[in-house]
Structures are given as structure tokens and as C-alpha cells.
Scaffold this motif. Structure first.
Motif, PDB file in Angstrom:
ATOM      1  N   TRP A 144      76.204  20.280  72.298  1.00  0.00           N
ATOM      2  CA  TRP A 144      74.943  20.318  71.578  1.00  0.00           C
ATOM      3  C   TRP A 144      75.229  20.678  70.130  1.00  0.00           C
ATOM      4  N   ARG A 145      74.280  20.384  69.263  1.00  0.00           N
ATOM      5  CA  ARG A 145      74.414  20.731  67.853  1.00  0.00           C
ATOM      6  C   ARG A 145      73.044  20.858  67.218  1.00  0.00           C
ATOM      7  N   ALA A 146      73.011  21.518  66.079  1.00  0.00           N
ATOM      8  CA  ALA A 146      71.798  21.627  65.270  1.00  0.00           C
ATOM      9  C   ALA A 146      72.179  21.344  63.833  1.00  0.00           C
ATOM     10  N   GLY A 147      71.288  20.703  63.110  1.00  0.00           N
ATOM     11  CA  GLY A 147      71.552  20.391  61.709  1.00  0.00           C
ATOM     12  C   GLY A 147      70.327  19.791  61.057  1.00  0.00           C
ATOM     13  N   PRO A 148      70.513  19.267  59.843  1.00  0.00           N
ATOM     14  CA  PRO A 148      69.382  18.656  59.136  1.00  0.00           C
ATOM     15  C   PRO A 148      68.941  17.359  59.827  1.00  0.00           C
ATOM     16  N   SER A 149      67.645  17.165  59.917  1.00  0.00           N
ATOM     17  CA  SER A 149      67.070  15.951  60.492  1.00  0.00           C
ATOM     18  C   SER A 149      66.936  14.875  59.418  1.00  0.00           C
ATOM     19  N   ARG A 150      67.080  13.623  59.805  1.00  0.00           N
ATOM     20  CA  ARG A 150      66.884  12.538  58.846  1.00  0.00           C
ATOM     21  C   ARG A 150      65.414  12.429  58.430  1.00  0.00           C
ATOM     22  N   PHE A 151      64.513  13.102  59.151  1.00  0.00           N
ATOM     23  CA  PHE A 151      63.098  13.125  58.804  1.00  0.00           C
ATOM     24  C   PHE A 151      62.753  14.324  57.921  1.00  0.00           C
ATOM     25  N   GLY A 152      63.748  15.126  57.594  1.00  0.00           N
ATOM     26  CA  GLY A 152      63.509  16.400  56.923  1.00  0.00           C
ATOM     27  C   GLY A 152      63.367  17.466  58.003  1.00  0.00           C
ATOM     28  N   GLY A 153      63.704  18.670  57.721  1.00  0.00           N
ATOM     29  CA  GLY A 153      63.636  19.724  58.726  1.00  0.00           C
ATOM     30  C   GLY A 153      64.909  19.803  59.546  1.00  0.00           C
ATOM     31  N   THR A 154      64.750  19.993  60.843  1.00  0.00           N
ATOM     32  CA  THR A 154      65.861  20.282  61.746  1.00  0.00           C
ATOM     33  C   THR A 154      65.903  19.299  62.903  1.00  0.00           C
ATOM     34  N   VAL A 155      67.108  18.975  63.345  1.00  0.00           N
ATOM     35  CA  VAL A 155      67.292  18.269  64.614  1.00  0.00           C
ATOM     36  C   VAL A 155      68.221  19.104  65.472  1.00  0.00           C
ATOM     37  N   VAL A 156      67.836  19.274  66.737  1.00  0.00           N
ATOM     38  CA  VAL A 156      68.706  19.891  67.732  1.00  0.00           C
ATOM     39  C   VAL A 156      68.971  18.808  68.767  1.00  0.00           C
ATOM     40  N   SER A 157      70.253  18.560  69.040  1.00  0.00           N
ATOM     41  CA  SER A 157      70.661  17.472  69.932  1.00  0.00           C
ATOM     42  C   SER A 157      71.520  18.009  71.058  1.00  0.00           C
ATOM     43  N   PHE A 158      71.419  17.349  72.205  1.00  0.00           N
ATOM     44  CA  PHE A 158      72.369  17.625  73.268  1.00  0.00           C
ATOM     45  C   PHE A 158      72.903  16.291  73.786  1.00  0.00           C
ATOM     46  N   GLU A 159      74.083  16.388  74.375  1.00  0.00           N
ATOM     47  CA  GLU A 159      74.735  15.192  74.898  1.00  0.00           C
ATOM     48  C   GLU A 159      75.177  15.432  76.332  1.00  0.00           C
ATOM     49  N   MET A 160      74.952  14.409  77.146  1.00  0.00           N
ATOM     50  CA  MET A 160      75.429  14.401  78.537  1.00  0.00           C
ATOM     51  C   MET A 160      76.498  13.313  78.629  1.00  0.00           C
TER      52      MET A 160
END
Length: 148
Positions: free
Chosen positions: A126-142
Motif C-alpha cells: 500500500w502507499r499514500a501520496g499526492p492524488s492526480r486530482f489534488g489532495g491525497t490518494v491511498v492505494s493498496f495492491e493485491m
């Protein structure tokens, strides 16, 4: 107030195929909508990973987005899921600062603070960082969501 849902393939910023996406109002009812819509749209893709685990992680990340997202004007939470090779990646976008996303290790008697802890335990990464929409994106991968 209805959520805005899309269930069609789309193309993300890097040109990869988005299997599904939804845009939700930042209200508590959106958590159950996110679970329901993800289950509905992912079913046709026949993933080998645990859909229940994915639904739990989406619930936690949408809840966090609603609780901690901050903006001066009206805002929405966006959830996207895509296939990247053999992996399933889920992104949850919200307003706010990426630096405020942090993994906590709550004590047994604490009622809150387990969202990212669960994601950390269930996801392959998983990771967190800047979103391409502005703000934050938190992602996870399976990993190995599609073994062949």
C-alpha cells in the motif's frame, strides 16, 4: 442524494485500463455504497484474491477519506480499481494533505485507528501520496489477483 457511479472501463493518467470507478459524497452512507458497488463491478473480472479483504480495505479507506478529507469547498471521494499485470490496485482519492496519512499501531483498548493497520496486514502493498486530482490518494495492491 445519490452517489455518482461508473462501472465502465476508463483510462487513468498513465493510460492503464481502469476496471471500475465511483465518486461518492463524503457522508457515512457512502461506505456501504462503496462496498456494494465494488462487489458488483469486480464480480465479472473473476479475481483470485479475496474480494472480502478488498471490500474491508475499501471500507476502511473510504471511512478515513470521509473522516479526514479537508477542503474549503464541496468535495467528493473517488475510488478506482484497475488491473496492473497480475495485480489488482485500488485507489481512494480525497482532499487533504498526503503527509497526514500515517500507519498507527493502536492499543487494544483504543476504539479507533485500525484502518491503515488492517490495510497493511491484508494488502500485498500500500502507499499514500499526492492524488492526480489534488489532495491525497491511498492505494493498496493485491498481487496475483489474476494468476494467469
Amino acid at each position: 442524494m445519490d452517489d455518482i457511479c461508473e462501472g465502465r472501463p476508463d483510462h487513468g493518467a498513465e493510460g492503464d485500463a481502469v476496471l471500475g470507478a465511483m465518486t461518492l459524497y463524503p457522508v457515512p452512507e457512502s461506505v456501504s455504497r462503496a462496498r456494494r458497488w465494488f462487489r458488483r463491478f469486480i464480480a465479472k473480472h473473476e479475481v483470485a484474491c479475496s474480494v472480502d479483504d478488498c471490500v474491508l480495505m475499501i471500507s476502511e479507506l473510504v471511512t478515513n477519506a470521509i473522516l479526514y478529507g479537508r477542503a474549503e469547498e464541496a468535495w467528493l471521494v473517488r475510488v478506482e480499481w484497475r488491473r496492473e499485470g497480475k495485480s489488482l490496485r485500488v485507489d481512494v482519492h480525497s482532499p487533504g494533505f498526503p503527509a497526514s496519512v500515517r500507519l498507527r499501531y493502536p492499543a487494544a483498548n483504543e476504539a479507533h485507528g485500525r484502518g491503515l493497520w488492517l490495510v497493511n496486514a491484508l494488502a500485498d502493498s500500500w502507499r499514500a501520496g499526492p492524488s492526480r486530482f489534488g489532495g491525497t490518494v491511498v492505494s493498496f495492491e493485491m498481487a496475483d489477483a489474476w494468476p494467469s
